[in-house]
Design an enzyme around this catalytic site. Structure first.
Site, PDB file in Angstrom:
ATOM      1  N   HIS A 186       3.182   6.446  -5.412  1.00 25.15           N
ATOM      2  CA  HIS A 186       2.694   6.784  -6.760  1.00 25.15           C
ATOM      3  C   HIS A 186       1.839   8.057  -6.687  1.00 25.15           C
ATOM      4  O   HIS A 186       1.885   8.918  -7.571  1.00 25.15           O
ATOM      5  CB  HIS A 186       1.860   5.604  -7.277  1.00 25.15           C
ATOM      6  CG  HIS A 186       1.703   5.524  -8.766  1.00 25.15           C
ATOM      7  ND1 HIS A 186       0.893   4.601  -9.360  1.00 25.15           N
ATOM      8  CD2 HIS A 186       2.236   6.241  -9.786  1.00 25.15           C
ATOM      9  CE1 HIS A 186       0.941   4.744 -10.680  1.00 25.15           C
ATOM     10  NE2 HIS A 186       1.752   5.741 -10.959  1.00 25.15           N
TER      11      HIS A 186
ATOM     12  N   GLU B 149       0.834  -1.208   0.000  1.00 24.21           N
ATOM     13  CA  GLU B 149       0.000   0.000   0.000  1.00 24.21           C
ATOM     14  C   GLU B 149       0.863   1.249   0.000  1.00 24.21           C
ATOM     15  O   GLU B 149       0.493   2.285  -0.547  1.00 24.21           O
ATOM     16  CB  GLU B 149      -0.969   0.003   1.187  1.00 24.21           C
ATOM     17  CG  GLU B 149      -2.031  -1.085   1.132  1.00 24.21           C
ATOM     18  CD  GLU B 149      -2.797  -1.143  -0.188  1.00 24.21           C
ATOM     19  OE1 GLU B 149      -3.011  -0.091  -0.825  1.00 24.21           O
ATOM     20  OE2 GLU B 149      -3.168  -2.263  -0.591  1.00 24.21           O
TER      21      GLU B 149
ATOM     22  N   HIS C  87       1.585   2.286  -3.481  1.00 24.36           N
ATOM     23  CA  HIS C  87       0.503   3.089  -4.069  1.00 24.36           C
ATOM     24  C   HIS C  87       0.606   4.528  -3.556  1.00 24.36           C
ATOM     25  O   HIS C  87       0.421   5.491  -4.309  1.00 24.36           O
ATOM     26  CB  HIS C  87      -0.865   2.536  -3.665  1.00 24.36           C
ATOM     27  CG  HIS C  87      -1.260   1.274  -4.379  1.00 24.36           C
ATOM     28  ND1 HIS C  87      -1.248   1.161  -5.745  1.00 24.36           N
ATOM     29  CD2 HIS C  87      -1.713   0.084  -3.914  1.00 24.36           C
ATOM     30  CE1 HIS C  87      -1.664  -0.060  -6.085  1.00 24.36           C
ATOM     31  NE2 HIS C  87      -1.950  -0.728  -4.986  1.00 24.36           N
TER      32      HIS C  87
HETATM   33 ZN   LIG Z   1      -2.653  -2.701  -4.772  1.00 22.71          ZN
END
Ligand SMILES: [Zn+2]
Length: 690
Positions: free
Chosen positions: A488, A482, A485
């Site tokens: 990102h 996570e 993410h």
């Molecule tokens: Zn994911």
């Protein structure tokens, strides 16, 4: 009249969504936001957005990139403001009132969205810009956002006739309500199951920490002296891993597995049939033969054939390995002389025994080294080494729940990267699973780069009265995942919101997350975070080595479980007709066809397959494995240099992937980073399938 105006004004002034957030980072003032603020803000937000859209559509000026595309991209401020808070909270900290608002507002939002993308005047403006694109001298980012918006219109039905458009609107509205109900049924069934144990003998084999946590849960539920287990993974997984009581293992696993398949008010089988019918109708209306064909047109994979062919490449070796593993487990059971046949509720239990026998590794030995705060610091430090990021805990920031912590993330040069919220423990109002989201998107407007506010959510093992949160290996990996993410989102650096951060093709979005999992078990990295929670001592070398050896253990099971769900998802979505579906029979036929073995249950049975029937992963669950090819290959780029912290590779990854969002075709971005096509070998080797 005056009174009415005053009242209206007064109501607005009391509503925090109607004012600029005062927090220096633009964080929502959670302490001031009340349930009654959402609906008026949604209504006003939609009204304002609609007015902005109409002004663009009705403009007498010749359509230009600036007066149409840019205006659209930066419209709907208030609506974004209220939506981001509402939907984050409705996932992470919900209650009956918020669920009710979601039920009410979801069809209205769908309709609002249709009002934009089915607005013919607006579409004609976008189309005229798109058609003359070659003459406009757009930069690559502008070119990309124009394509994306044009495609969005086409995929939303803008090119349909009026009658077809009306049908599509009806379908979208019904779908959004059904999908929401699907998810709410899962939450309701998850929360309704409670297994109280009254005889401690039934807990034989369970680690002391798990027993204590179950005792505390029972006490909280008003049954002091008993033990409570639920269908939350952190509660029942330890039981099926360690519990000697076979009946209890069976009861808990089946309760988890059979959620929403109990023929009660929360049963999802009929919803699946209704959802699939509507999805087929929608795909057909838009000129595609199946939902999968429609959905995949917008991804890296492009076609159902490409996905099946890819999945089969991994499925065949995975199920072959699972059969070998099953035989090994059966041998272990035979040795006990009870004459029992391996069943799904035995797999985890005997796998733990085998793990111990083969590697002398017991998860419970490891847990003291995986204190949540240490693991989080480990991932922080990793990104400091790779990208130069720094983290500072912020006190006094507005939060929506006491479990939430807030961090300020800065770059090597001290500039603000973004704000990170972490919210890691389960509670009744939180959806199961782990995910990343944002309270504010990154974009560049009028020369100002608005930095994002990102949130990472988990349902990890809770601290108890005498122990901090100690994670399982699976949870450590999820935290790293996570966080990928989150990166990102945090490092995003796009001009347009539609291209920013995680707004990328679905089979690309798991690359930044999954690549992080590669670092978490590297001994070099573990030494920085795997510290005993009591003594602070680094995990002993012997344990570190054992973890390395375990690498491909049980990967037949893991991949079979995951890929069977991916194939099941595809089987539903390549459907071309609108006949009724008996979800149970459909699932069985799908499992039989792929050659699933009875000792393993598909990762998500249809009635709880939230990713595909509620969330955005329909005809997309394969993405995890697709992205796994990318992540294994990307990590290989670091390995090849002999330095997993290699700055040059890290910078290339940041500049070409993490910062770029959807500003270019994902395959192009990837090749620019890697200098070659992604190679699946690294993945097959990593998983012991080659
Ligand atoms: Zn994911």
């Amino acid at each position: 009249m005056m009174t009415g105006l005053l009242l209206a004004g007064c109501a607005k002034n009391d509503n925090p969504f109607f004012e600029a957030y005062e927090n220096e980072f633009g964080a929502p003032p959670f302490e001031k936001i009340k349930t009654e603020h959402y609906m008026p803000a949604f209504k006003e937000g939609i009204k304002q957005h609609q007015a902005e859209i109409e002004a663009i559509a009705e403009s007498k000026d010749k359509p230009t990139f600036e007066n149409t595309i840019v205006k659209m991209e930066f419209s709907g401020d208030l609506l974004s403001k209220v939506s981001s808070v509402f939907f984050n909270l409705q996932s992470a900290d919900t209650n009956d009132d918020l669920n009710k608002i979601a039920q009410d507002i979801t069809p209205v939002l769908t309709e609002h969205n249709d009002n934009i993308y089915l607005n013919d005047k607006l579409f004609q403006r976008v189309k005229s810009i798109y058609d003359s694109k070659a003459t406009l001298g757009l930069n690559p980012e502008q070119d990309r956002v124009l394509d994306k918006i044009y495609k969005r219109f086409i995929r939303s039905g803008a090119a349909l006739n009026e009658d077809q458009k009306a049908q599509l609107r009806e379908i979208n509205k019904e779908l959004s309500t059904l999908e929401l109900t699907f998810g709410q049924n899962i939450l309701a069934e998850t929360n309704s199951f409670q297994k109280f144990i009254t005889n401690k003998d039934d807990l034989k084999g369970l680690p002391e920490g798990i027993i204590q946590a179950a005792a505390e849960s029972a006490k909280e539920a008003g049954k002091d002296g008993q033990w409570l287990f639920t269908t939350q993974k952190s509660s029942f997984i330890p039981v099926i891993q360690y519990g000697e009581n076979r009946e209890l293992r069976k009861e808990l696993l089946m309760a988890y597995t059979n959620r929403c398949d109990n023929n009660n008010e929360f049963d999802n089988k009929a919803n699946i049939s209704k959802i699939m019918k509507l999805r087929v109708k929608k795909a057909n209306l838009l000129g595609f033969e199946s939902p999968a064909a429609f959905i995949l047109d917008n991804t890296m994979a492009k076609t159902p054939e490409a996905v099946y062919s890819f999945l089969n490449k991994v499925w065949t070796p995975a199920v072959a390995k699972a059969k070998v593993e099953a035989a090994e487990l059966q041998k272990l059971m035979d040795a006990e002389g009870k004459g029992e046949k391996l069943e799904p509720w035995d797999w985890w239990y005997y796998t733990e025994k085998l793990r111990k026998a083969k590697f002398d590794l017991d998860e419970e030995q490891l847990k003291p080294y995986f204190k949540l705060e240490n693991v989080r610091k480990g991932v922080f430090d990793l990104t400091t080494k790779l990208f130069g990021l720094k983290y500072e805990k912020l006190e006094g920031m507005p939060i929506y729940n006491k479990d939430v912590e807030v961090f300020k993330v800065t770059d090597a040069d001290g500039s603000l990267v973004g704000i990170l919220y972490t919210d890691y423990f389960p509670r009744a109002g939180k959806n199961v699973g782990a995910w990343m989201s944002n309270f504010r998107e990154q974009f560049i407007k009028d020369g100002v780069n608005q930095r994002p506010i990102i949130v990472n959510i988990g349902n990890f093992t809770k601290p108890t009265s005498d122990k901090p949160s100690l994670l399982t290996m699976d949870e450590v990996e999820t935290l790293f995942h996570e966080f990928g993410h989150a990166l990102h989102g945090l490092l995003a650096n796009s001009t347009y919101p539609s291209l920013s951060g995680t707004n990328v093709a679905r089979d690309f979005v798991e690359l930044p997350s999954q690549v992080m999992e590669n670092w978490c078990w590297e001994p070099e990295v573990m030494k920085t975070y795997a510290l005993h929670y009591k003594t602070g001592e680094v995990m002993p070398q012997e344990l570190l080595e054992k973890i390395q050896k375990v690498g491909t253990f049980n990967q037949g099971f893991v991949n079979t479980e995951l890929l069977s769900a991916s194939i099941l998802d595809m089987d539903y979505h390549v459907k071309k007709d609108t006949a009724d579906i008996d979800a149970k029979a459909f699932e069985k036929a799908s499992m039989d066809k792929m050659g699933m073995i009875p000792e393993i249950i598909v990762r998500y049975r249809s009635p709880i397959f939230k990713h595909i029937f509620e969330g955005g992963y329909s005809a997309g669950y394969y993405s995890y494995t697709w992205a796994a090819v990318l992540d294994a290959d990307a990590f290989q780029a670091f390995k090849e240099t002999g330095d997993i912290y290699n700055k040059t590779v890290a910078t290339a990854f940041r500049k070409n992937i993490l910062e770029r969002g959807d500003s270019e075709e994902p395959m192009k971005l990837y090749k620019t980073f890697r200098g070659a096509d992604p190679n699946p070998d690294a993945l097959l080797k990593k998983r012991g399938l080659k």
